[in-house]
Motif scaffolding. Structure first.
Motif, PDB file in Angstrom:
ATOM      1  N   UNK A 153       0.838  -1.194   0.000  1.00 55.44           N
ATOM      2  CA  UNK A 153       0.000   0.000   0.000  1.00 55.44           C
ATOM      3  C   UNK A 153       0.870   1.241   0.000  1.00 55.44           C
ATOM      4  N   UNK A 154       0.259   2.346  -0.354  1.00 57.39           N
ATOM      5  CA  UNK A 154       0.887   3.652  -0.169  1.00 57.39           C
ATOM      6  C   UNK A 154       0.612   4.095   1.264  1.00 57.39           C
ATOM      7  N   UNK A 155       1.469   4.952   1.786  1.00 53.95           N
ATOM      8  CA  UNK A 155       1.288   5.434   3.160  1.00 53.95           C
ATOM      9  C   UNK A 155      -0.072   6.103   3.347  1.00 53.95           C
ATOM     10  N   UNK A 156      -0.558   6.795   2.330  1.00 55.09           N
ATOM     11  CA  UNK A 156      -1.814   7.538   2.448  1.00 55.09           C
ATOM     12  C   UNK A 156      -3.041   6.638   2.370  1.00 55.09           C
ATOM     13  N   UNK A 157      -2.870   5.410   1.932  1.00 51.40           N
ATOM     14  CA  UNK A 157      -4.008   4.495   1.832  1.00 51.40           C
ATOM     15  C   UNK A 157      -4.337   3.930   3.208  1.00 51.40           C
ATOM     16  N   UNK A 158      -5.577   3.496   3.351  1.00 50.31           N
ATOM     17  CA  UNK A 158      -6.035   2.918   4.625  1.00 50.31           C
ATOM     18  C   UNK A 158      -6.643   1.555   4.353  1.00 50.31           C
ATOM     19  N   UNK A 159      -6.271   0.587   5.170  1.00 55.33           N
ATOM     20  CA  UNK A 159      -6.831  -0.756   5.073  1.00 55.33           C
ATOM     21  C   UNK A 159      -7.821  -0.921   6.208  1.00 55.33           C
ATOM     22  N   UNK A 160      -9.068  -1.225   5.877  1.00 56.72           N
ATOM     23  CA  UNK A 160     -10.113  -1.435   6.877  1.00 56.72           C
ATOM     24  C   UNK A 160     -10.549  -2.893   6.833  1.00 56.72           C
ATOM     25  N   UNK A 161     -10.363  -3.586   7.944  1.00 51.74           N
ATOM     26  CA  UNK A 161     -10.861  -4.953   8.074  1.00 51.74           C
ATOM     27  C   UNK A 161     -12.201  -4.873   8.789  1.00 51.74           C
ATOM     28  N   UNK A 162     -13.217  -5.388   8.137  1.00 55.86           N
ATOM     29  CA  UNK A 162     -14.565  -5.422   8.704  1.00 55.86           C
ATOM     30  C   UNK A 162     -14.882  -6.874   9.051  1.00 55.86           C
ATOM     31  N   UNK A 163     -15.329  -7.097  10.272  1.00 57.78           N
ATOM     32  CA  UNK A 163     -15.685  -8.446  10.718  1.00 57.78           C
ATOM     33  C   UNK A 163     -17.097  -8.441  11.261  1.00 57.78           C
ATOM     34  N   UNK A 164     -17.846  -9.485  10.963  1.00 55.26           N
ATOM     35  CA  UNK A 164     -19.262  -9.524  11.350  1.00 55.26           C
ATOM     36  C   UNK A 164     -19.456  -9.385  12.855  1.00 55.26           C
ATOM     37  N   UNK A 165     -18.513  -9.881  13.669  1.00 54.82           N
ATOM     38  CA  UNK A 165     -18.644  -9.783  15.119  1.00 54.82           C
ATOM     39  C   UNK A 165     -18.562  -8.337  15.606  1.00 54.82           C
TER      40      UNK A 165
END
Length: 179
Positions: A153-165
């Motif tokens: 990823x680029x530093x400016x990008x954001x990774x969002x992990x979404x979990x049903x719980x």
């Protein structure tokens, strides 16, 4: 304006966790003496899911320990990290392999704090790391033993992990500014 790209859907997350579970079993010659430590918040449900997969394959379900490591992070002001987290006593930690479980491996600072948390409650035989997403950009020499997906990823990008719980659905989403 933010552009979002789904990197992993529910099925891909499930497959990644199944693969990681089998890799943990293979590397550790079974589930005996395993402890999964889920890093709060999303590492906890990931650790629970891994424990279920390990139990389905091996018959033994390793215990899951939730770890809130925020007070131990070295990138917080000293006053914010003055009080260590409340951790249960783990008298059987010696001889155990602790697998730290986190959603995203980024700078390595959260994992460093998690290692410190484990050290506060005892001496594990070994500590391993499982991350659903490894996005690079380390600030510390930390590497995952088990990775669901490498995602440069680029530093400016954001990774969002979404979990049903926690979030009501499963997905890994990359957010970045649209041109």
């Amino acid at each position: 304006m933010q552009k979002q790209t789904v990197i992993l859907d529910e099925g891909a997350i499930s497959r990644a966790l199944t693969r990681i579970g089998f890799e943990i079993l293979e590397k550790n010659h079974g589930a005996k003496h395993l402890l999964l430590a889920g890093i709060c918040t999303r590492g906890v449900p990931l650790a629970e899911r891994l424990a279920d997969r390990i139990a389905a394959a091996e018959g033994d379900r390793p215990p899951v320990l939730p770890l809130d490591v925020r007070p131990l992070r070295d990138d917080l002001p000293p006053a914010a990290r003055a009080k260590p987290p409340d951790l249960p006593e783990l008298p059987g930690l010696s001889g155990c392999t602790v697998v730290l479980v986190d959603d995203v491996l980024y700078t390595g600072r959260t994992v460093s704090a998690a290692i410190e948390a484990i050290r506060l409650v005892g001496r594990a035989e070994r500590i391993q790391l499982a991350a659903l997403i490894d996005r690079g950009h380390r600030e510390l020499p930390i590497r995952a033993d088990y990775i669901g997906k490498n995602l440069p990823t680029a530093q400016a990008e954001r990774v969002n992990v979404l979990l049903r719980e926690v979030d009501g659905r499963d997905a890994v989403v990359l957010s970045h500014s649209a041109p």
